[in-house]
Design a protein around this motif. Structure first.
Motif, PDB file in Angstrom:
ATOM      1  N   SER A 210      14.500  18.060  -5.951  1.00 64.31           N
ATOM      2  CA  SER A 210      14.886  17.325  -4.743  1.00 64.31           C
ATOM      3  C   SER A 210      13.807  16.376  -4.250  1.00 64.31           C
ATOM      4  N   MET A 211      12.590  16.505  -4.772  1.00 61.67           N
ATOM      5  CA  MET A 211      11.511  15.631  -4.330  1.00 61.67           C
ATOM      6  C   MET A 211      11.339  14.421  -5.240  1.00 61.67           C
ATOM      7  N   LEU A 212      12.142  14.319  -6.291  1.00 62.32           N
ATOM      8  CA  LEU A 212      11.905  13.299  -7.300  1.00 62.32           C
ATOM      9  C   LEU A 212      12.496  11.933  -6.991  1.00 62.32           C
ATOM     10  N   ASP A 213      13.124  11.761  -5.824  1.00 66.58           N
ATOM     11  CA  ASP A 213      13.539  10.397  -5.497  1.00 66.58           C
ATOM     12  C   ASP A 213      12.444   9.673  -4.716  1.00 66.58           C
ATOM     13  N   TYR A 214      11.355  10.390  -4.381  1.00 66.58           N
ATOM     14  CA  TYR A 214      10.173   9.799  -3.755  1.00 66.58           C
ATOM     15  C   TYR A 214      10.528   8.988  -2.512  1.00 66.58           C
ATOM     16  N   SER A 215      11.373   9.566  -1.676  1.00 63.16           N
ATOM     17  CA  SER A 215      11.850   8.843  -0.495  1.00 63.16           C
ATOM     18  C   SER A 215      10.764   8.610   0.543  1.00 63.16           C
ATOM     19  N   ASN A 216       9.629   9.293   0.427  1.00 65.99           N
ATOM     20  CA  ASN A 216       8.537   9.088   1.374  1.00 65.99           C
ATOM     21  C   ASN A 216       7.525   8.046   0.902  1.00 65.99           C
ATOM     22  N   ALA A 217       7.872   7.301  -0.134  1.00 66.75           N
ATOM     23  CA  ALA A 217       6.969   6.265  -0.650  1.00 66.75           C
ATOM     24  C   ALA A 217       7.691   4.925  -0.758  1.00 66.75           C
ATOM     25  N   GLU A 218       8.501   4.618   0.245  1.00 69.47           N
ATOM     26  CA  GLU A 218       9.268   3.373   0.226  1.00 69.47           C
ATOM     27  C   GLU A 218       8.367   2.142   0.216  1.00 69.47           C
ATOM     28  N   ASP A 219       7.175   2.248   0.814  1.00 73.36           N
ATOM     29  CA  ASP A 219       6.259   1.111   0.833  1.00 73.36           C
ATOM     30  C   ASP A 219       5.840   0.705  -0.575  1.00 73.36           C
ATOM     31  N   LEU A 220       5.768   1.656  -1.493  1.00 71.51           N
ATOM     32  CA  LEU A 220       5.443   1.328  -2.880  1.00 71.51           C
ATOM     33  C   LEU A 220       6.690   0.961  -3.669  1.00 71.51           C
ATOM     34  N   LYS A 221       7.781   1.663  -3.414  1.00 70.59           N
ATOM     35  CA  LYS A 221       9.016   1.401  -4.148  1.00 70.59           C
ATOM     36  C   LYS A 221       9.563   0.002  -3.881  1.00 70.59           C
ATOM     37  N   SER A 222       9.157  -0.587  -2.767  1.00 73.44           N
ATOM     38  CA  SER A 222       9.629  -1.934  -2.434  1.00 73.44           C
ATOM     39  C   SER A 222       8.889  -3.024  -3.214  1.00 73.44           C
ATOM     40  N   GLN A 223       7.849  -2.644  -3.965  1.00 71.68           N
ATOM     41  CA  GLN A 223       7.045  -3.617  -4.704  1.00 71.68           C
ATOM     42  C   GLN A 223       7.345  -3.524  -6.200  1.00 71.68           C
ATOM     43  N   PHE A 224       7.625  -4.672  -6.820  1.00 68.61           N
ATOM     44  CA  PHE A 224       7.992  -4.706  -8.230  1.00 68.61           C
ATOM     45  C   PHE A 224       6.914  -4.092  -9.112  1.00 68.61           C
ATOM     46  N   PHE A 225       5.650  -4.357  -8.817  1.00 73.08           N
ATOM     47  CA  PHE A 225       4.566  -3.853  -9.655  1.00 73.08           C
ATOM     48  C   PHE A 225       4.634  -2.331  -9.792  1.00 73.08           C
ATOM     49  N   TYR A 226       4.860  -1.632  -8.683  1.00 69.34           N
ATOM     50  CA  TYR A 226       4.874  -0.171  -8.724  1.00 69.34           C
ATOM     51  C   TYR A 226       6.142   0.359  -9.379  1.00 69.34           C
ATOM     52  N   ARG A 227       7.260  -0.342  -9.215  1.00 69.00           N
ATOM     53  CA  ARG A 227       8.475   0.066  -9.922  1.00 69.00           C
ATOM     54  C   ARG A 227       8.303  -0.120 -11.422  1.00 69.00           C
ATOM     55  N   PHE A 228       7.619  -1.195 -11.812  1.00 71.16           N
ATOM     56  CA  PHE A 228       7.347  -1.434 -13.238  1.00 71.16           C
ATOM     57  C   PHE A 228       6.422  -0.361 -13.810  1.00 71.16           C
ATOM     58  N   MET A 229       5.375  -0.011 -13.058  1.00 68.04           N
ATOM     59  CA  MET A 229       4.445   1.002 -13.533  1.00 68.04           C
ATOM     60  C   MET A 229       5.123   2.360 -13.650  1.00 68.04           C
ATOM     61  N   GLU A 230       6.119   2.626 -12.820  1.00 75.86           N
ATOM     62  CA  GLU A 230       6.858   3.880 -12.885  1.00 75.86           C
ATOM     63  C   GLU A 230       7.540   4.027 -14.246  1.00 75.86           C
ATOM     64  N   VAL A 231       8.018   2.913 -14.796  1.00 74.03           N
ATOM     65  CA  VAL A 231       8.708   2.929 -16.085  1.00 74.03           C
ATOM     66  C   VAL A 231       7.721   2.795 -17.245  1.00 74.03           C
ATOM     67  N   PHE A 232       6.699   1.947 -17.068  1.00 72.69           N
ATOM     68  CA  PHE A 232       5.776   1.585 -18.137  1.00 72.69           C
ATOM     69  C   PHE A 232       4.690   2.628 -18.358  1.00 72.69           C
ATOM     70  N   PHE A 233       4.372   3.394 -17.311  1.00 73.72           N
ATOM     71  CA  PHE A 233       3.232   4.311 -17.326  1.00 73.72           C
ATOM     72  C   PHE A 233       3.232   5.250 -18.526  1.00 73.72           C
ATOM     73  N   PHE A 234       4.299   6.009 -18.720  1.00 77.66           N
ATOM     74  CA  PHE A 234       4.294   7.045 -19.751  1.00 77.66           C
ATOM     75  C   PHE A 234       4.237   6.480 -21.174  1.00 77.66           C
ATOM     76  N   PRO A 235       5.135   5.553 -21.555  1.00 80.19           N
ATOM     77  CA  PRO A 235       5.061   5.055 -22.939  1.00 80.19           C
ATOM     78  C   PRO A 235       3.747   4.351 -23.249  1.00 80.19           C
ATOM     79  N   TRP A 236       3.184   3.633 -22.267  1.00 81.28           N
ATOM     80  CA  TRP A 236       1.910   2.963 -22.508  1.00 81.28           C
ATOM     81  C   TRP A 236       0.796   3.973 -22.738  1.00 81.28           C
ATOM     82  N   LEU A 237       0.667   4.932 -21.823  1.00 76.18           N
ATOM     83  CA  LEU A 237      -0.486   5.823 -21.844  1.00 76.18           C
ATOM     84  C   LEU A 237      -0.422   6.873 -22.935  1.00 76.18           C
TER      85      LEU A 237
END
Length: 370
Positions: A210-237
């Protein structure tokens, strides 16, 4: 509130021990519980409860018991409940796989390929993402907004933080904000009331879906860079970077000393803040939770171990509030401020520190003093 087991009535009646609170919250279906501060459990009542299976954490007065997960039964806001459950299971499996693999490489390959050059390289790659990325950026900048800086610097530090392997920025910040809001209650992602290992790293493999929608981090979710890193992080690293390192930079030895060793060291220095700095150490400030100032955790985590001070003043960019409390991240922030890279740096006043400090007797404040 719609909760299994008449949760609302039980909360009003009070649930002083952690174990009782956990049972009262079990099956909670009210999503607003995640956004609402929950009363701290009583350490004394937890000890008195004599809960079956509870054990005392060594050299502490904390009685812990592993509780059955999941705790909550929520319909998530942004992800369908079934999707959140699947995402959670996949996330926990990925964490287990990666953490096991990195520990295996660090413990098996690194000792067989040790050189002082490799050791220095590993230390450097541990330090730069650790201090610029995790402690300065993810923690003090993004989670608590302790200071301001230009976007180019923020994004650079966030990218460095991702190299430490502790999750993408949105996930890290959301988890830590929940930790502060619900510190040491059953809603805390990693309370030591469920055991030292749980608070150190066990929680990573059994998080609440229930905590995985990260609803308390809207300030980051509103920025493309952080949404991109959310997807790119695991395969890159964990796929692209190890492949490139293995192929072009020296095989398994390079993977060990530039990825595995720094990552494992960074994991445990951060995990100790969640575990050791909630069990052992001093509590100079009244915070109502278990947070402590633990000097040896501060020594390995760039100043993060002054954790009781941090919980007393979460927005403070400085954690080591006494002159003798070494806080390397604070010294870095001071340097960046002198260079004009950061500004609006938050630190508590002497008056605020005095009000929060534990007192042997009540302190009377005059109107003039206030």
């Amino acid at each position: 509130m719609t909760v299994g087991g008449n949760w609302e009535r039980k909360v009003k009646a009070g649930a002083p021990s952690y174990h009782q609170q956990f049972n009262n919250l079990k099956g909670c279906k009210d999503y607003e519980i995640l956004a609402t501060p929950y009363a701290k459990p009583s350490k004394e009542e937890q000890a008195k409860a004599k809960v079956e299976g509870a054990h005392k954490i060594p050299f502490s007065d904390i009685y812990a018991k592993a509780e059955p997960r999941p705790l909550l039964n929520l319909e998530t806001k942004e992800i369908p409940k079934k999707g959140a459950t699947i995402k959670n299971a996949v996330t926990c499996l990925m964490r287990l796989t990666v953490i096991t693999a990195m520990h295996g490489i660090a413990l098996y390959v690194a000792p067989r390929t040790f050189t002082w050059k490799n050791a220095f390289l590993g230390w450097l790659i541990y330090t730069i993402p650790g201090i610029f990325g995790i402690t300065l950026c993810f923690h003090r900048m993004l989670t608590h907004r302790s200071f301001k800086c230009p976007k180019w610097f923020e994004y650079t530090c966030a990218f460095l933080a991702c190299q430490a392997g502790q999750g993408d920025p949105i996930e890290w910040v959301s988890t830590h904000r929940y930790h502060h809001l619900h510190c040491d209650t059953p809603l805390d992602p990693h309370s030591p009331y469920e055991g030292f290992f749980w608070s150190h790293m066990g929680w990573l493999f059994s998080t609440e879906a229930s905590m995985l929608d990260y609803s308390n981090a809207e300030d980051l979710k509103s920025q493309f860079f952080y949404r991109f890193m959310e997807v790119f992080f695991f395969p890159w690293l964990f796929i692209i970077k190890p492949y490139l390192t293995y192929t072009y930079l020296g095989g398994l030895e390079a993977v060990a000393w530039t990825i595995a060793v720094p990552m494992v060291a960074g994991w445990h220095s951060t995990f100790l803040v969640n575990s050791a700095a909630h069990v052992w150490g001093r509590q100079p400030y009244e915070t109502g939770d278990l947070s402590t100032n633990c000097w040896w955790v501060a020594a390995v985590s760039f100043g993060e171990g002054w954790h009781n001070s941090h919980h007393a003043f979460p927005q403070s960019a400085r954690h080591g509030l006494e002159w003798w409390e070494i806080d390397l991240t604070w010294y870095l922030i001071c340097t960046l401020k002198a260079l004009g890279i950061v500004w609006d740096v938050h630190v508590p006043s002497e008056k605020a520190k005095a009000l929060k400090a534990k007192q042997s007797a009540p302190v009377k404040l005059t109107a003039k003093a206030l």
